[in-house]
Each structure stands twice: as structure tokens, then as C-alpha cells.
Motif scaffolding. Sequence first.
Motif, PDB file in Angstrom:
ATOM      1  N   VAL A  66       1.401   1.620  24.203  1.00  7.91           N
ATOM      2  CA  VAL A  66       2.223   2.537  23.333  1.00  7.91           C
ATOM      3  C   VAL A  66       1.208   2.697  21.835  1.00  7.91           C
ATOM      4  CG1 VAL A  66       4.058   3.022  21.777  1.00  7.91           C
ATOM      5  CG2 VAL A  66       4.316   2.074  24.220  1.00  7.91           C
ATOM      6  N   ALA A  67       0.723   3.599  21.630  1.00  9.48           N
ATOM      7  CA  ALA A  67      -0.347   3.980  20.598  1.00  9.48           C
ATOM      8  C   ALA A  67       0.356   4.878  19.748  1.00  9.48           C
ATOM      9  CB  ALA A  67      -1.452   4.477  20.990  1.00  9.48           C
ATOM     10  N   GLY A  68       0.758   4.542  18.305  1.00  7.40           N
ATOM     11  CA  GLY A  68       1.326   5.624  17.545  1.00  7.40           C
ATOM     12  C   GLY A  68       0.040   6.302  16.996  1.00  7.40           C
ATOM     13  N   ILE A  69       0.544   7.426  16.527  1.00  8.90           N
ATOM     14  CA  ILE A  69      -0.530   8.338  15.867  1.00  8.90           C
ATOM     15  C   ILE A  69      -0.115   8.817  14.602  1.00  8.90           C
ATOM     16  CG2 ILE A  69      -1.618  10.664  16.036  1.00  8.90           C
ATOM     17  CD1 ILE A  69      -1.456  10.785  18.967  1.00  8.90           C
ATOM     18  N   GLY A  70      -0.866   8.785  13.440  1.00 12.06           N
ATOM     19  CA  GLY A  70      -0.308   8.914  12.301  1.00 12.06           C
ATOM     20  C   GLY A  70      -1.497   8.962  11.071  1.00 12.06           C
ATOM     21  N   ALA A  71      -1.162   8.566   9.613  1.00 12.62           N
ATOM     22  CA  ALA A  71      -2.105   8.475   8.760  1.00 12.62           C
ATOM     23  C   ALA A  71      -1.485   7.193   7.815  1.00 12.62           C
ATOM     24  CB  ALA A  71      -1.963   9.747   7.972  1.00 12.62           C
ATOM     25  N   LEU A  72      -2.431   6.851   7.085  1.00 13.16           N
ATOM     26  CA  LEU A  72      -2.124   5.898   5.878  1.00 13.16           C
ATOM     27  C   LEU A  72      -2.022   6.597   4.674  1.00 13.16           C
ATOM     28  CD1 LEU A  72      -1.951   2.768   5.509  1.00 13.16           C
ATOM     29  CD2 LEU A  72      -4.389   2.595   4.999  1.00 13.16           C
ATOM     30  N   LEU A  73      -0.956   6.244   4.038  1.00 15.65           N
ATOM     31  CA  LEU A  73      -0.873   6.996   2.884  1.00 15.65           C
ATOM     32  C   LEU A  73      -1.109   5.646   1.674  1.00 15.65           C
ATOM     33  CD1 LEU A  73       0.147   8.973   0.516  1.00 15.65           C
ATOM     34  CD2 LEU A  73       2.466   7.806   0.868  1.00 15.65           C
ATOM     35  N   VAL A  74      -2.153   6.040   0.741  1.00 15.92           N
ATOM     36  CA  VAL A  74      -2.600   5.104  -0.211  1.00 15.92           C
ATOM     37  C   VAL A  74      -2.112   5.799  -1.768  1.00 15.92           C
ATOM     38  CG1 VAL A  74      -4.612   3.764  -1.304  1.00 15.92           C
ATOM     39  CG2 VAL A  74      -4.600   4.469   1.133  1.00 15.92           C
ATOM     40  N   GLU A  75      -1.376   4.790  -2.175  1.00 13.28           N
ATOM     41  CA  GLU A  75      -0.814   5.367  -3.681  1.00 13.28           C
ATOM     42  C   GLU A  75      -1.245   4.319  -4.769  1.00 13.28           C
ATOM     43  OE1 GLU A  75       3.239   7.358  -2.943  1.00 13.28           O
ATOM     44  OE2 GLU A  75       3.134   5.583  -1.890  1.00 13.28           O
ATOM     45  N   ARG A  76      -1.622   5.016  -5.801  1.00 16.82           N
ATOM     46  CA  ARG A  76      -1.895   4.336  -7.216  1.00 16.82           C
ATOM     47  C   ARG A  76      -1.300   5.030  -8.121  1.00 16.82           C
ATOM     48  NH1 ARG A  76      -5.340   0.421  -9.384  1.00 16.82           N
ATOM     49  NH2 ARG A  76      -6.698  -0.182  -7.524  1.00 16.82           N
ATOM     50  N   GLY A  77       0.139   4.678  -8.839  1.00 15.52           N
ATOM     51  CA  GLY A  77       0.650   5.294  -9.526  1.00 15.52           C
ATOM     52  C   GLY A  77       0.946   6.672  -8.995  1.00 15.52           C
ATOM     53  N   ASP A  78       0.755   7.792 -10.008  1.00 15.68           N
ATOM     54  CA  ASP A  78       1.045   9.058  -9.264  1.00 15.68           C
ATOM     55  C   ASP A  78      -0.144   9.673  -8.312  1.00 15.68           C
ATOM     56  OD1 ASP A  78       3.218   9.143 -10.691  1.00 15.68           O
ATOM     57  OD2 ASP A  78       2.194  10.140 -12.487  1.00 15.68           O
ATOM     58  N   ARG A  79      -1.097   9.047  -8.133  1.00 14.83           N
ATOM     59  CA  ARG A  79      -2.516   9.536  -7.449  1.00 14.83           C
ATOM     60  C   ARG A  79      -1.990   9.158  -5.994  1.00 14.83           C
ATOM     61  NH1 ARG A  79      -8.049   8.229  -9.907  1.00 14.83           N
ATOM     62  NH2 ARG A  79      -8.593   9.874  -8.167  1.00 14.83           N
ATOM     63  N   ALA A  80      -2.519   9.746  -4.838  1.00 16.86           N
ATOM     64  CA  ALA A  80      -2.406   9.343  -3.717  1.00 16.86           C
ATOM     65  C   ALA A  80      -3.521  10.099  -2.648  1.00 16.86           C
ATOM     66  CB  ALA A  80      -0.920   9.975  -2.989  1.00 16.86           C
ATOM     67  N   MET A  81      -3.806   9.392  -1.698  1.00 15.21           N
ATOM     68  CA  MET A  81      -4.938   9.938  -0.656  1.00 15.21           C
ATOM     69  C   MET A  81      -4.186   9.627   0.614  1.00 15.21           C
ATOM     70  SD  MET A  81      -8.156   7.456  -0.542  1.00 15.21           S
ATOM     71  CE  MET A  81      -8.255   7.893   1.252  1.00 15.21           C
ATOM     72  N   LEU A  82      -4.815   9.995   1.979  1.00 15.90           N
ATOM     73  CA  LEU A  82      -4.446   9.468   3.039  1.00 15.90           C
ATOM     74  C   LEU A  82      -5.896   9.335   3.930  1.00 15.90           C
ATOM     75  CD1 LEU A  82      -2.380  12.657   4.459  1.00 15.90           C
ATOM     76  CD2 LEU A  82      -1.527  10.463   3.819  1.00 15.90           C
ATOM     77  N   VAL A  83      -5.419   8.217   4.670  1.00 19.06           N
ATOM     78  CA  VAL A  83      -6.485   7.956   5.714  1.00 19.06           C
ATOM     79  C   VAL A  83      -6.326   8.551   7.115  1.00 19.06           C
ATOM     80  CG1 VAL A  83      -7.894   6.250   7.130  1.00 19.06           C
ATOM     81  CG2 VAL A  83      -7.302   5.919   4.582  1.00 19.06           C
ATOM     82  N   ASP A  84      -6.903   9.466   7.501  1.00 20.05           N
ATOM     83  CA  ASP A  84      -6.687  10.391   8.558  1.00 20.05           C
ATOM     84  C   ASP A  84      -5.411  11.226   8.302  1.00 20.05           C
ATOM     85  OD1 ASP A  84      -8.859   9.510  10.033  1.00 20.05           O
ATOM     86  OD2 ASP A  84      -7.882   7.575  10.824  1.00 20.05           O
TER      87      ASP A  84
END
Length: 292
Positions: A66-84
Motif C-alpha cells: 500500500v503506497a500513499g500518494i500526496g504532498a508534504l506541506l512545510v509551514e513557517r509562520g504564514d509562509r508555506a511550500m509543498l514537496v511534490d
Amino acid sequence: MVTTTAFDRARLSRAPRVRSLDLGGLTVTYVPDGLVRLKPGGWLPAATDADWARHRDHLDGDGLLVAGIGALLVERGDRAMLVDAGFGPESRPDDPDNPLLGKLYGGGLLDSLRGLGRDPERIEAVAITHLHSDHLGWAWSNAPGRDAPPFAHAAHLVAAPEWARRDLAGDPRLAVLEPRVRPVEDGEEIFPGVRASFAPGHTVGHTAYTITGSDRRLIAFGDALHAPVQVTHPEWSCGIDHDPVESARHRRRLVEELSRPGTIGYGGHFADVVFGRAEPGPGGRFGWVPVA
């Protein structure tokens, strides 16, 4: 079994759920998009039937990974990015003639983000580990009811060697990304506390991202490892690795790194144990132990 720390081992074959970690100044969250079930004989061809008998708890009731598919949310305060960026609003049924993949589907990422209080418009960058479709879906698929992808406003960060050889991916949809792609270099800081690290093997320019907070660091290692069982058997390369020898070499180094104090790994395809560490066990082997 090589792990000595107890946890609910049913998680090894269970669909992933939202999980978060505080790294001290940074928060990382697994954001689900969908799921794929991998056929172990084709996906990890070096493993034998006897191996899978020993590691039966890594397989679901149908004998699949079983392999999930998604993204990693990285948050620093109000700022945010995704990995994948997940697989996007697509699905593919199981093809009995396909030796690698069972049923595959995505589409939940945007709702998952909103459930966390993070609108897609507030993502400032998307860092891509490699150019496979299960990591790019919402980078090229339009948001529902709109004529543009949900992260069209954001920079899409791709390792320079991966982007230079994007022809190897063989996917014409990469043309949609081109205006937004910014190639990155090995060791480059792409977001406060986040650095790219080239880790070729699965693809020619496959990239990991090291995310450092005040007290811990997390290595988002992409598809260097697809399943927790590879922590115990880093010699088992994936059936679609671009360079199986190089990918195995990198996995061995990575597992050692994931056993160091203060270091956590993020495996986006790791069923419901996406955050964890490598714990030493008998015979010089390691086991994957979840930390969230």
C-alpha cells in the motif's frame, strides 16, 4: 523482524492519513491525495517469496504494498511550500497484465489542504523530487472550475539535471510546467530551513529535501525508498529505477543517515508510517519506526 520499538504494525499496510510534526520553528504535514497498490514481485524484483513470507505484515490482504500518494506541506509562520504535488484528479484501474501497479487514484490534495486551513493560493513554491506523474498531478492539472492549475502562481523547483533530461520522463504534460519551473542546484536553500540534495538513482536527477528546525531535521527522500521494508533491505531496488546500482548505493547511505540522533525521514509512499526513523536491529539491519 528487526525493529525493537513497538507500534501498531497494521499501519504498514494501511492507507495514510494526515500526520504532522513540529520541528521547532517549522511544521511539516503529510497531505493525502490518493493511493496506489504496488505489486511486490515487479516493484521490488530482488525480493523472493520467502522474503515476503518474513515480511508479510508489509502487504495488505491481497498481497500488495500500500503506497500513499500526496504532498508534504512545510509551514513557517504564514509562509508555506509543498514537496511534490500528488497524482491529481485521475484514476487508473488495475491491469492484470501490469506487473508493477494495481489500482491508482488521486484527487484529494486540494480538499486535504483546505481541511488544514491552507488554501492552494497561499502556497508559494512547489519543490519536485522527480518528474514522475504521481508527484506532478496538481502541477499540471487544472483546479476544479478553473482554467489553470491550483499552483500556477507558484515557482516549481526542479533539480537542474532532472529538468535538463526531462525527455526521459516521456510525458508531454511537462510542457505545462515549463513557464513556472526554476531549476535548482545541489545544496541550494529553496525556502527558509529547506535545502535540496541531489540523490540520483530512481531518476537521473532525483532530489531529496532536508528540512531543518531548531531541534530536529527531516529528510524528505522522495522515491529513494518506496516502502518501509527497503529500510531493512536497501539492496532491493525498484523495478523502474533509472540506475538500480546507484539507487541501492544511495539507499544504504540514506538509511545510515536516518539512524542518526535528531534525524527523521519522510517517505511519501510509506503507507500510514510516513514519518519515522531507522532503528538498528540484529545482523546490522535496520527497521522503520514511525514517530508520528
